[in-house]
Design a protein around this motif. Structure first.
Motif, PDB file in Angstrom:
ATOM      1  N   GLU A   7       0.800  -1.213   0.000  1.00 36.42           N
ATOM      2  CA  GLU A   7       0.000   0.000   0.000  1.00 36.42           C
ATOM      3  C   GLU A   7       0.842   1.278   0.000  1.00 36.42           C
ATOM      4  OE1 GLU A   7      -2.240  -0.605   3.528  1.00 36.42           O
ATOM      5  OE2 GLU A   7      -3.928  -1.501   2.489  1.00 36.42           O
ATOM      6  N   ILE A   8       2.171   1.128   0.201  1.00 37.45           N
ATOM      7  CA  ILE A   8       3.028   2.316   0.275  1.00 37.45           C
ATOM      8  C   ILE A   8       3.101   2.978  -1.106  1.00 37.45           C
ATOM      9  CG2 ILE A   8       5.369   3.149   0.707  1.00 37.45           C
ATOM     10  CD1 ILE A   8       5.714   0.890   2.670  1.00 37.45           C
ATOM     11  N   PRO A   9       2.820   4.280  -1.188  1.00 32.74           N
ATOM     12  CA  PRO A   9       2.904   4.966  -2.491  1.00 32.74           C
ATOM     13  C   PRO A   9       4.291   4.854  -3.078  1.00 32.74           C
ATOM     14  CG  PRO A   9       1.835   6.353  -0.829  1.00 32.74           C
ATOM     15  CD  PRO A   9       2.396   5.170  -0.114  1.00 32.74           C
ATOM     16  N   GLU A  10       4.357   4.877  -4.412  1.00 37.52           N
ATOM     17  CA  GLU A  10       5.644   4.709  -5.090  1.00 37.52           C
ATOM     18  C   GLU A  10       6.642   5.787  -4.666  1.00 37.52           C
ATOM     19  OE1 GLU A  10       8.412   2.840  -7.322  1.00 37.52           O
ATOM     20  OE2 GLU A  10       6.361   2.157  -6.907  1.00 37.52           O
ATOM     21  N   ALA A  11       6.167   7.041  -4.474  1.00 33.06           N
ATOM     22  CA  ALA A  11       7.066   8.128  -4.083  1.00 33.06           C
ATOM     23  C   ALA A  11       7.684   7.885  -2.727  1.00 33.06           C
ATOM     24  CB  ALA A  11       6.304   9.464  -4.080  1.00 33.06           C
ATOM     25  N   ALA A  12       6.885   7.255  -1.820  1.00 37.17           N
ATOM     26  CA  ALA A  12       7.398   7.007  -0.476  1.00 37.17           C
ATOM     27  C   ALA A  12       8.491   5.964  -0.458  1.00 37.17           C
ATOM     28  CB  ALA A  12       6.263   6.584   0.450  1.00 37.17           C
ATOM     29  N   ARG A  13       8.488   5.060  -1.457  1.00 38.09           N
ATOM     30  CA  ARG A  13       9.515   4.022  -1.493  1.00 38.09           C
ATOM     31  C   ARG A  13      10.885   4.576  -1.877  1.00 38.09           C
ATOM     32  NH1 ARG A  13       6.364  -1.022  -4.511  1.00 38.09           N
ATOM     33  NH2 ARG A  13       4.548  -1.043  -3.121  1.00 38.09           N
ATOM     34  N   GLU A  14      10.968   5.826  -2.336  1.00 40.38           N
ATOM     35  CA  GLU A  14      12.232   6.431  -2.704  1.00 40.38           C
ATOM     36  C   GLU A  14      12.811   7.264  -1.565  1.00 40.38           C
ATOM     37  OE1 GLU A  14      13.804   5.707  -5.409  1.00 40.38           O
ATOM     38  OE2 GLU A  14      12.170   4.405  -6.005  1.00 40.38           O
ATOM     39  N   ASN A  15      12.274   7.072  -0.355  1.00 40.42           N
ATOM     40  CA  ASN A  15      12.758   7.809   0.798  1.00 40.42           C
ATOM     41  C   ASN A  15      13.145   6.851   1.913  1.00 40.42           C
ATOM     42  OD1 ASN A  15      12.087  10.863   0.281  1.00 40.42           O
ATOM     43  ND2 ASN A  15      10.313   9.714  -0.437  1.00 40.42           N
ATOM     44  N   LEU A  16      14.087   7.293   2.750  1.00 40.09           N
ATOM     45  CA  LEU A  16      14.520   6.517   3.907  1.00 40.09           C
ATOM     46  C   LEU A  16      13.980   7.195   5.158  1.00 40.09           C
ATOM     47  CD1 LEU A  16      16.319   4.239   5.076  1.00 40.09           C
ATOM     48  CD2 LEU A  16      18.148   5.930   5.223  1.00 40.09           C
ATOM     49  N   VAL A  17      13.203   6.451   5.953  1.00 42.02           N
ATOM     50  CA  VAL A  17      12.637   6.971   7.191  1.00 42.02           C
ATOM     51  C   VAL A  17      13.470   6.449   8.355  1.00 42.02           C
ATOM     52  CG1 VAL A  17      10.599   7.105   8.671  1.00 42.02           C
ATOM     53  CG2 VAL A  17      10.336   7.025   6.176  1.00 42.02           C
ATOM     54  N   TYR A  18      13.864   7.330   9.274  1.00 41.83           N
ATOM     55  CA  TYR A  18      14.691   6.934  10.408  1.00 41.83           C
ATOM     56  C   TYR A  18      14.177   7.632  11.659  1.00 41.83           C
ATOM     57  CZ  TYR A  18      16.783  11.388   9.106  1.00 41.83           C
ATOM     58  OH  TYR A  18      16.982  12.692   8.773  1.00 41.83           O
ATOM     59  N   GLY A  19      14.481   7.077  12.804  1.00 45.96           N
ATOM     60  CA  GLY A  19      13.988   7.644  14.053  1.00 45.96           C
ATOM     61  C   GLY A  19      15.014   7.535  15.160  1.00 45.96           C
ATOM     62  N   VAL A  20      14.936   8.430  16.133  1.00 49.09           N
ATOM     63  CA  VAL A  20      15.792   8.427  17.311  1.00 49.09           C
ATOM     64  C   VAL A  20      14.888   8.482  18.536  1.00 49.09           C
ATOM     65  CG1 VAL A  20      17.599   9.613  18.584  1.00 49.09           C
ATOM     66  CG2 VAL A  20      17.634   9.614  16.067  1.00 49.09           C
ATOM     67  N   ARG A  21      15.017   7.483  19.418  1.00 48.72           N
ATOM     68  CA  ARG A  21      14.200   7.448  20.633  1.00 48.72           C
ATOM     69  C   ARG A  21      14.927   8.162  21.766  1.00 48.72           C
ATOM     70  NH1 ARG A  21      10.164   4.147  22.541  1.00 48.72           N
ATOM     71  NH2 ARG A  21      10.312   2.837  20.679  1.00 48.72           N
ATOM     72  N   TYR A  22      14.154   8.890  22.600  1.00 45.00           N
ATOM     73  CA  TYR A  22      14.735   9.505  23.782  1.00 45.00           C
ATOM     74  C   TYR A  22      13.712   9.488  24.917  1.00 45.00           C
ATOM     75  CZ  TYR A  22      12.283  13.496  21.648  1.00 45.00           C
ATOM     76  OH  TYR A  22      11.370  14.303  21.067  1.00 45.00           O
ATOM     77  N   SER A  23      14.115   9.938  26.082  1.00 48.86           N
ATOM     78  CA  SER A  23      13.238   9.888  27.251  1.00 48.86           C
ATOM     79  C   SER A  23      11.957  10.670  26.993  1.00 48.86           C
ATOM     80  CB  SER A  23      13.952  10.457  28.477  1.00 48.86           C
ATOM     81  OG  SER A  23      15.123   9.732  28.756  1.00 48.86           O
ATOM     82  N   PRO A  24      10.797  10.072  27.255  1.00 43.67           N
ATOM     83  CA  PRO A  24       9.509  10.742  26.965  1.00 43.67           C
ATOM     84  C   PRO A  24       9.360  12.050  27.745  1.00 43.67           C
ATOM     85  CG  PRO A  24       9.196   8.410  27.433  1.00 43.67           C
ATOM     86  CD  PRO A  24      10.605   8.717  27.799  1.00 43.67           C
ATOM     87  N   PHE A  25       8.707  13.028  27.120  1.00 39.21           N
ATOM     88  CA  PHE A  25       8.341  14.248  27.824  1.00 39.21           C
ATOM     89  C   PHE A  25       7.063  14.779  27.195  1.00 39.21           C
ATOM     90  CE2 PHE A  25      10.723  15.768  24.206  1.00 39.21           C
ATOM     91  CZ  PHE A  25      10.046  16.910  23.829  1.00 39.21           C
ATOM     92  N   LYS A  26       6.362  15.636  27.924  1.00 46.16           N
ATOM     93  CA  LYS A  26       5.087  16.155  27.463  1.00 46.16           C
ATOM     94  C   LYS A  26       5.172  17.645  27.184  1.00 46.16           C
ATOM     95  CE  LYS A  26       1.748  12.902  29.399  1.00 46.16           C
ATOM     96  NZ  LYS A  26       0.536  12.759  30.235  1.00 46.16           N
ATOM     97  N   ALA A  27       4.473  18.065  26.167  1.00 45.55           N
ATOM     98  CA  ALA A  27       4.291  19.474  25.848  1.00 45.55           C
ATOM     99  C   ALA A  27       2.796  19.691  25.693  1.00 45.55           C
ATOM    100  CB  ALA A  27       5.029  19.856  24.573  1.00 45.55           C
ATOM    101  N   GLY A  28       2.197  20.243  26.708  1.00 48.21           N
ATOM    102  CA  GLY A  28       0.746  20.313  26.713  1.00 48.21           C
ATOM    103  C   GLY A  28       0.148  18.934  26.959  1.00 48.21           C
ATOM    104  N   ASN A  29      -0.735  18.537  26.067  1.00 49.96           N
ATOM    105  CA  ASN A  29      -1.345  17.210  26.171  1.00 49.96           C
ATOM    106  C   ASN A  29      -0.678  16.186  25.260  1.00 49.96           C
ATOM    107  OD1 ASN A  29      -3.271  18.152  28.021  1.00 49.96           O
ATOM    108  ND2 ASN A  29      -4.616  18.896  26.353  1.00 49.96           N
TER     109      ASN A  29
END
Length: 370
Positions: A7-29
């Protein structure tokens, strides 16, 4: 939102998605637990071009299972359809045990170089580098003949550089000798110049011998990538030290001949910004060199007004290092003067930094004292 793979669009397959986890915090809700970024694959591929090998080397990024994350040479896109370890099994003479050894070393985060024989292709020199805090590794592949060609060019360039340096040094020596012969100064000055030439010759000979020896070792080991890398690194470091020595000698000669001019940018200030920075870097460099890691270095700058309406800027530098003897303090501003003790062992220097700093300060109507 979640997409299944189909289901991933063709345009999305030409990108690299990456993430960095850190200690949770809240801003508002809203609760934040990490940062997610996205980069275009074709942009990353362009960054992987290896210009230093004339574009004939290529780089890939693989995950812990050998699947290509990014590759300039990918033939079947991203994912398990194009696996680096499978390529090794199909295209090389490596045994399964040898391939497993590469996998284990990558799993342990090790960086290393391998010489790999490819079937019906040119042999390759491959460098594996782990990407910190990830399970990915960078794979740099360069044909063996290209690697040897680049190495040979470096050896030739180093030889040419050595030749130029030797010619320049010979000319410098001839100039110094001629000055010594025609000079009508006192015997003390003649002796000082002789000591300068003797010390200079000794200081120059050591790195020159080192570079010549390293060139010989490179020629003897031009088929050993690991040894070549080690010798190239040492040769580069030695050449830079030799260059700094030549620069210091040229500065010293110009200062003694009164041929260095200072640039005064403001009409009411006496002092060259670049030369003041050079003096401070010489002193602070010595402080860092001879102060242990748990020590401290302090620099204070203040101004004192004189009765003649002049304002003197004072720089004071203090450290908790090994210090110096009273005897050495008397000759600290002499050329090639260095004090050797337990802390200074293993450190390198030309012994000209303080002499140059003293003459620069004097030329700017200032003083330098210990």
């Amino acid at each position: 939102m979640r997409y299944d793979s189909w289901e991933i669009p063709e345009a999305a397959r030409e990108n690299l998605v990456y993430g960095v986890r850190y200690s949770p915090f809240k801003a508002g809700n809203i609760e934040f637990i990490g940062i997610v970024g996205i980069s275009q694959i074709d942009m990353i591929e362009k960054r992987l071009k290896v210009d230093s090998f004339g574009g004939r080397g290529y780089v890939g990024i693989i995950d812990i299972d050998g699947n290509y994350v990014v590759s300039r040479e990918r033939s079947a896109g991203i994912g398990k359809a194009d696996n680096y370890f499978d390529q090794l099994r199909i295209n090389t003479a490596l045994s399964e045990n040898e391939i497993n050894d590469i996998i284990n070393r990558l799993t342990q985060g090790e960086a290393f170089i391998e010489h790999i024989d490819y079937n019906n292709q040119v042999d390759q020199v491959v460098s594996f580098i782990n990407m910190p805090e990830t399970t990915w590794s960078i794979v740099l592949t360069v044909p063996q003949d290209v690697f040897s060609e680049q190495t040979q060019q470096f050896v030739v360039m180093t030889g040419i550089m050595l030749g130029v340096v030797v010619v320049v040094l010979c000319l410098m020596m001839l100039v110094i000798i001629r000055i010594s012969v025609v000079s009508r100064t006192a015997k003390a000055e003649a002796k000082s110049r002789g000591d300068f030439l003797s010390s200079m010759s000794h200081e120059i000979r050591t790195p020159l011998n080192g570079i010549i020896g390293l060139n010989h070792l490179m020629q003897e080991n031009n088929q050993n990538p690991e040894k070549l890398e080690e010798y190239l690194t040492k040769s580069d470091s030695t050449a830079k030290y030799l260059l700094s020595l030549v620069n210091d000698i040229l500065d010293m000669s110009k200062l003694q001949a009164g041929k260095i001019e200072t640039e005064i940018l403001w009409s009411d200030i006496i002092g060259d910004e670049t030369r003041i920075e050079q003096i401070l870097m010489n002193i602070l460099g010595n402080a860092v060199k001879f102060t242990q890691k748990d020590g401290s270095i302090t620099m204070r700058v203040f101004q004192v007004r004189e009765e003649s309406s002049r304002v003197i800027t004072v720089y004071e530098i203090e450290d908790t290092g090994c210090g110096m003897s009273e005897e050495f303090q008397k000759i600290i501003f002499d050329s090639f003067s260095q004090e050797h003790n337990n802390v200074s062992r293993g450190t390198h220097g030309t012994g000209l930094g303080m002499a140059i700093s003293f003459l620069l300060a004097k030329q700017m109507d200032g003083t330098l004292s210990v």
